[in-house]
Design an enzyme around this catalytic site. Sequence first.
Site, PDB file in Angstrom:
ATOM      1  N   TYR A 162       0.848  -1.203   0.000  1.00  0.00           N
ATOM      2  CA  TYR A 162       0.000   0.000   0.000  1.00  0.00           C
ATOM      3  C   TYR A 162       0.885   1.255   0.000  1.00  0.00           C
ATOM      4  CZ  TYR A 162      -3.349   3.456   1.888  1.00  0.00           C
ATOM      5  OH  TYR A 162      -4.129   4.567   2.097  1.00  0.00           O
ATOM      6  N   LYS A 166       1.195   4.327  -2.718  1.00  0.00           N
ATOM      7  CA  LYS A 166       0.939   5.723  -2.362  1.00  0.00           C
ATOM      8  C   LYS A 166       2.158   6.603  -2.667  1.00  0.00           C
ATOM      9  CE  LYS A 166      -3.328   5.426  -1.140  1.00  0.00           C
ATOM     10  NZ  LYS A 166      -4.368   6.203  -1.808  1.00  0.00           N
TER      11      LYS A 166
END
Length: 259
Positions: A162, A166
Amino acid sequence: MTLFDLTGKVALVTGSTKGIGEAIVHRFAEHGAKVVVSSRKEDICQKVASEINEKWGKGEEVALPVPCNISHKEELEKLVATTNDKWGRIDTLVCNAAVNPYFGPSKDIPDSAFNKIMEVNVRSNFWLSNMVLPQMVERKDGTVIIVSSIGGFRGSPILGAYGISKAADFQLARNIAVEYGPDNVRANAIAPGLIKTDFARALWEDENILKRTTANAPLRRIGLPDEIAGTAVYLASAAGAFMTGQAIVVDGGVTIAGG
Ligand code: NAP
């Protein structure tokens, strides 16, 4: 209200039926924009759009519900086409929807989960920006806002993939800023800290994680969705006219605090 006024602007916000995206479409409409409310569930898109029309429309339609799963290119194309048909333009694109199907050590993440994270959080934002940028270039005006995360600035023992996605979102904003700046198109990312939404429920419902997150946070608390919306209004409005290529951290001070 002039500096933050969005009258006459059209904003498309992905994942805007809950949490941060919902707060953004409400605040955009409050500041005068027409908004597209979008997520995977048609009935919820309609519900949120109706609430916005009732609250901010003053008798006019200011929110258009358009269901779209951002994983699918053809659904993104339809989202853009439907918005253009209805409102005639997109001045502000907010790439907000994202997924995180995996918490745990990076070495154990299934390929399918890693791929899903990269596809939805990075590739779909890339696709959607590329679909919207040409009309912004034509008008020599427009702004792209990518809702990233402070997870893109920090290593994590449980949110590795994740965080990688990002971090890539920050770079996407920088690349758009450089490629399209000469055409007066701006792109920025917002990096929220922990916000009380369903997306992060596993983090703030766990007492230990919540305590760890807030103990050294200057404001000693996690954030609310509406506390991210103001930054989006700033970036979409004349107030943000000289801001491009940046990642704005909105995290109650978590990332600047010592241990
Ligand atoms: P949320 O409350 O769970 O809302 C997510 C929204 O995205 C919902 O409207 C959801 O609706 C939609 N969505 C999910 N998957 C989608 C897909 N494949 N296609 C289209 N729409 C989809 O989440 P949130 O916390 O507001 O998160 C918004 C953004 O903030 C994300 O980019 C997230 O990474 C970022 N962020 C959140 C936090 C936090 O602590 N909450 C911190 C930093 C960054 P449906 O499920 O009905 O489609």
